[in-house]
Design a protein around this motif. Structure first.
Motif, PDB file in Angstrom:
ATOM      1  N   LEU A 132       0.843  -1.187   0.000  1.00 18.26           N
ATOM      2  CA  LEU A 132       0.000   0.000   0.000  1.00 18.26           C
ATOM      3  C   LEU A 132       0.882   1.242   0.000  1.00 18.26           C
ATOM      4  CD1 LEU A 132      -2.772  -1.036   2.547  1.00 18.26           C
ATOM      5  CD2 LEU A 132      -2.745  -1.288   0.067  1.00 18.26           C
ATOM      6  N   LYS A 133       0.577   2.179  -0.872  1.00 16.14           N
ATOM      7  CA  LYS A 133       1.385   3.387  -1.018  1.00 16.14           C
ATOM      8  C   LYS A 133       0.533   4.633  -0.853  1.00 16.14           C
ATOM      9  CE  LYS A 133       5.224   1.247  -2.318  1.00 16.14           C
ATOM     10  NZ  LYS A 133       6.524   1.396  -1.638  1.00 16.14           N
ATOM     11  N   GLN A 134       1.109   5.645  -0.202  1.00 20.72           N
ATOM     12  CA  GLN A 134       0.474   6.962  -0.076  1.00 20.72           C
ATOM     13  C   GLN A 134       1.354   7.975  -0.793  1.00 20.72           C
ATOM     14  OE1 GLN A 134      -1.101   8.566   3.770  1.00 20.72           O
ATOM     15  NE2 GLN A 134       0.474  10.134   3.459  1.00 20.72           N
ATOM     16  N   SER A 178      -2.087   0.562  -4.637  1.00 19.25           N
ATOM     17  CA  SER A 178      -1.455  -0.711  -4.275  1.00 19.25           C
ATOM     18  C   SER A 178      -0.545  -1.128  -5.418  1.00 19.25           C
ATOM     19  CB  SER A 178      -2.496  -1.796  -4.000  1.00 19.25           C
ATOM     20  OG  SER A 178      -3.266  -2.060  -5.154  1.00 19.25           O
ATOM     21  N   ALA A 179       0.575  -1.751  -5.072  1.00 21.40           N
ATOM     22  CA  ALA A 179       1.559  -2.160  -6.072  1.00 21.40           C
ATOM     23  C   ALA A 179       2.090  -3.540  -5.727  1.00 21.40           C
ATOM     24  CB  ALA A 179       2.714  -1.158  -6.110  1.00 21.40           C
ATOM     25  N   ALA A 180       2.292  -4.367  -6.749  1.00 20.74           N
ATOM     26  CA  ALA A 180       2.880  -5.688  -6.545  1.00 20.74           C
ATOM     27  C   ALA A 180       4.389  -5.517  -6.365  1.00 20.74           C
ATOM     28  CB  ALA A 180       2.586  -6.591  -7.728  1.00 20.74           C
ATOM     29  N   PRO A 181       4.999  -6.126  -5.335  1.00 21.50           N
ATOM     30  CA  PRO A 181       6.431  -5.941  -5.071  1.00 21.50           C
ATOM     31  C   PRO A 181       7.326  -6.300  -6.252  1.00 21.50           C
ATOM     32  CG  PRO A 181       5.362  -7.073  -3.246  1.00 21.50           C
ATOM     33  CD  PRO A 181       4.364  -7.017  -4.363  1.00 21.50           C
ATOM     34  N   GLU A 182       6.903  -7.282  -7.064  1.00 17.73           N
ATOM     35  CA  GLU A 182       7.766  -7.740  -8.150  1.00 17.73           C
ATOM     36  C   GLU A 182       7.531  -6.984  -9.456  1.00 17.73           C
ATOM     37  OE1 GLU A 182       3.958 -10.049  -8.186  1.00 17.73           O
ATOM     38  OE2 GLU A 182       5.435  -9.472  -6.656  1.00 17.73           O
ATOM     39  N   GLU A 183       6.584  -6.044  -9.478  1.00 14.43           N
ATOM     40  CA  GLU A 183       6.287  -5.307 -10.703  1.00 14.43           C
ATOM     41  C   GLU A 183       6.666  -3.838 -10.564  1.00 14.43           C
ATOM     42  OE1 GLU A 183       2.402  -5.758 -12.353  1.00 14.43           O
ATOM     43  OE2 GLU A 183       2.237  -7.850 -11.705  1.00 14.43           O
TER      44      GLU A 183
END
Length: 199
Positions: free
Chosen positions: A114-116, A176-181
């Motif tokens: 999760l990113k802000q 939200s972001a996938a760690p591997e992408e």
């Protein structure tokens, strides 16, 4: 001090300096407006003067062990909005030192990070334009835009909408972001230079 210094030329304004310094000297475009001692009855130091665009700088003076210690804070008049600044929030090292697992848990959702992202409208010099309310559009590649928030209680825009007006020149985006992408968030607005940030 409030972080905006933008009024009508010649308009009488009051600058309140909240400080633990013994006294404060105020400078307007490198011209001293005087030095005043801290007022216990008010809880701040007040200066009243006509507005003049440029730099307003406060210098606090405090004596410790016979030594004079100075601290400064400054505001600058912003120009026309033309740019954007994007900053991805990260917990400070002090928080992580004793809450690392807890913070890690709340920043993850089903394996996604999760990113802000803090979005600020700026002028050509990078100063924040705190009176701006430009409609900002947000897109994302390699992730999911979860919502936009500007803090304006009168704004009834749907939280999941990909566009929302800045409020006092600011907007928050949650994604939200996938760690591997590789995840790239892009922000644009009328008259503003488009900006992107890799999450």
């Amino acid at each position: 001090m409030f972080r905006s210094y933008h009024y009508l030329p010649g308009e009488g304004i009051e600058a309140r300096c909240y400080t633990n310094s013994d006294s404060v000297e105020l400078f307007l475009n490198n011209r001293s407006l005087g030095r005043k001692a801290y007022d216990d009855s008010l809880g701040y130091i007040s200066f009243i003067f006509p507005f003049e665009p440029g730099e307003l700088k406060a210098v606090g003076y405090e004596k410790e062990g016979g030594q004079q210690n100075n601290v400064t804070d400054a505001l600058s008049t912003s120009g026309a909005p033309c740019g954007l600044r994007l900053e991805c929030f990260s917990p400070c090292e002090e928080s992580l030192s004793f809450n690392k697992e807890f913070i890690k848990a709340i920043l993850q959702n089903d394996g996604l990070l999760l990113k802000q992202i803090e979005i600020t409208v700026t002028d050509e010099k990078g100063y924040p334009c705190l009176t701006d309310s430009t409609l900002l559009s947000v897109s994302i590649e390699g992730g999911t835009l979860l919502g936009l928030e500007n803090g304006d209680l009168a704004d009834t825009t749907e939280y999941a909408s990909p566009a929302r007006r800045a409020y006092y020149g600011r907007l928050l985006a949650y994604a939200s972001a996938a760690p591997e992408e590789k995840t790239v968030l892009t922000v644009s607005g009328s008259g503003l230079k488009e900006r992107s940030i890799t999450l």
